[in-house]
Structure formats: C-alpha cells, structure tokens
Design a protein around this motif. Structure first.
Motif, PDB file in Angstrom:
ATOM      1  N   UNK A 164     -38.129 -21.249  16.336  1.00 33.59           N
ATOM      2  CA  UNK A 164     -37.220 -21.611  17.426  1.00 33.59           C
ATOM      3  C   UNK A 164     -36.733 -23.059  17.334  1.00 33.59           C
ATOM      4  N   UNK A 165     -37.346 -23.838  16.462  1.00 35.35           N
ATOM      5  CA  UNK A 165     -36.900 -25.213  16.258  1.00 35.35           C
ATOM      6  C   UNK A 165     -35.955 -25.356  15.068  1.00 35.35           C
ATOM      7  N   UNK A 166     -35.746 -24.278  14.335  1.00 34.22           N
ATOM      8  CA  UNK A 166     -34.841 -24.333  13.189  1.00 34.22           C
ATOM      9  C   UNK A 166     -33.412 -24.555  13.658  1.00 34.22           C
ATOM     10  N   UNK A 167     -32.661 -25.284  12.841  1.00 38.01           N
ATOM     11  CA  UNK A 167     -31.267 -25.594  13.169  1.00 38.01           C
ATOM     12  C   UNK A 167     -30.349 -25.109  12.051  1.00 38.01           C
ATOM     13  N   UNK A 168     -29.068 -25.104  12.342  1.00 38.50           N
ATOM     14  CA  UNK A 168     -28.082 -24.748  11.325  1.00 38.50           C
ATOM     15  C   UNK A 168     -28.188 -25.690  10.130  1.00 38.50           C
ATOM     16  N   UNK A 169     -28.495 -26.955  10.390  1.00 40.95           N
ATOM     17  CA  UNK A 169     -28.644 -27.939   9.325  1.00 40.95           C
ATOM     18  C   UNK A 169     -29.806 -27.577   8.405  1.00 40.95           C
ATOM     19  N   UNK A 170     -30.899 -27.073   8.980  1.00 41.25           N
ATOM     20  CA  UNK A 170     -32.063 -26.694   8.177  1.00 41.25           C
ATOM     21  C   UNK A 170     -31.737 -25.572   7.199  1.00 41.25           C
ATOM     22  N   UNK A 171     -30.838 -24.679   7.585  1.00 44.71           N
ATOM     23  CA  UNK A 171     -30.615 -23.448   6.819  1.00 44.71           C
ATOM     24  C   UNK A 171     -29.322 -23.441   6.006  1.00 44.71           C
ATOM     25  N   UNK A 172     -28.514 -24.481   6.128  1.00 42.57           N
ATOM     26  CA  UNK A 172     -27.166 -24.426   5.565  1.00 42.57           C
ATOM     27  C   UNK A 172     -27.121 -24.383   4.037  1.00 42.57           C
ATOM     28  N   UNK A 225     -31.786 -13.575  17.409  1.00 40.99           N
ATOM     29  CA  UNK A 225     -30.535 -14.171  17.867  1.00 40.99           C
ATOM     30  C   UNK A 225     -30.492 -15.668  17.596  1.00 40.99           C
ATOM     31  N   UNK A 226     -31.643 -16.325  17.622  1.00 40.21           N
ATOM     32  CA  UNK A 226     -31.662 -17.749  17.288  1.00 40.21           C
ATOM     33  C   UNK A 226     -31.256 -17.966  15.831  1.00 40.21           C
ATOM     34  N   UNK A 227     -31.796 -17.156  14.925  1.00 41.24           N
ATOM     35  CA  UNK A 227     -31.428 -17.284  13.516  1.00 41.24           C
ATOM     36  C   UNK A 227     -29.963 -16.922  13.290  1.00 41.24           C
TER      37      UNK A 227
END
Length: 209
Positions: A48-56, A81-83
C-alpha cells in the motif's frame, strides 16, 4: 525483462520469483520483511506504500498478494486497485496470481465455479473476495492486466510435472477428470505466460494435463 514481484515471499510469489531469476530476467522482489527469494534486487516496502515512481521502470509487475482471513477479504480488491492505480496509463503489464473460483463452468459465462454446489464452503470467502477484485479489474481499460487462475485444486506440495496447459477463463478438467495444478507447475506456466507476450486484459488459467 525487468520484473517486479509484489509479495515475493509468499508461496506462489517465491516460486514465480525464483523461476524468473532462473530464466535470467532482471527480477526485483518487493517484500515487507527480509527477502527469502533468489531475486538479486529487493525493494522492502508495504504494497500500500508503493507508488507509480517505484514501479515505472518495470516491464512486468506480478501481484502475488493474498489473504485468507475472512475478516480481510476486502484487501483483495483494495490492494489490486492500488497497484492498478500505480500502473494506470503505462506500458507495464500487471500479472495477477488469481483464484479458480471465478472460472466459468458454462459456455455462456453465466455461472462461475464458486457458485457450484460442490465448491468447498471454507474456500468460498476467498473466492468471493478475489472475484470482486477481478470484476473491478475488468472495468479498467487503462491498465495492461492479465489475471492468472490456477486449476480448482491448487496443490502447495504438488509434484512438479512440467506437463500443464495455459487455457482460457473456463473451468477445465484433465483426462482423469481432475482439475489440479501444483504450485511448482503454476509458477513455470505463469512465467511462460509472461514471456509469451500474447495476453492482455484477459483472464487465463493453468492446469495439469
């Protein structure tokens, strides 16, 4: 490919991670606690703390998150839904470790496995929770998602056979009248599906021949 596995320390997540590493992909394990996989890179962070920046930077994100406590069933939907929100509008594919309860048992796609009389009562809360998450996912055209269901009997300690089929979102039994898959074979088929590059915005399944 650059592959991130969320909840990589879980039963399915660990096997998928190790299989991807074995095939020389660039794999990052995303875990809340100390990494227990063979992944060379680790991101220690709550889902739940992951961000778009983490996964881009990833080509593939694998969602192997799962809960079994009936009180936590809403987490299937909220975590997915968060992912999805993190990956919205990107070219990153989201592969989800799904459930078998949402597989259709009729050609008209009106009835799912979880709604059949013989479906185990103890498994129904998880099946319903995961099913709700899948229905939300189907409404999201802004994400490249692939939902990967196991066969009805998902065997933790099942034998690795290397004899499996990647099928559609319909319930299938093998020639012995069984619907089963070991975690080991599921992980191999899962990475096969990733490498094939031919699936998008679809539910597929993996079962032992």
């Amino acid at each position: 490919m650059k592959i991130a596995v969320v909840a990589a320390n879980g039963k399915a997540g660990k096997l998928i991670t190790n299989e991807a590493v074995k095939r020389n992909h660039d794999v990052t394990a995303i875990v809340r606690h100390k990494n227990q996989t063979e992944a060379p890179q680790v991101l220690q962070k709550d889902l739940y703390d992951l961000t778009a920046q983490d996964l881009k930077s990833f080509d593939i994100v694998v969602d192997a998150f799962g809960v079994w406590d009936p009180a936590d069933m809403d987490l299937h939907e909220s975590s997915l839904m968060h992912l999805v929100d993190c990956l919205s509008g990107t070219n990153t594919q989201l592969f989800i470790v799904g459930g078998a309860g949402s597989l259709y048992v009729d050609a008209e796609h009106k009835k799912q496995l979880k709604d059949t009389p013989d479906f185990p009562k103890e498994a129904r809360p998880v099946a319903v929770g995961m099913g709700k998450a899948l229905e939300r996912l189907k409404d999201r055209s802004d994400v490249q998602w692939i939902y990967v269901s196991p066969a009805a009997s998902f065997e933790t300690d099942g034998v690795k056979t290397d004899d499996y089929t990647i099928a559609s979102n319909e319930y299938v039994e093998n020639n012995e009248g069984e619907s089963k898959i070991s975690y080991s074979d599921y992980a191999i088929g899962f990475v096969d599906a990733i490498e094939s590059g031919k699936y998008n915005q679809v539910q597929i399944s993996i079962y032992q021949n």
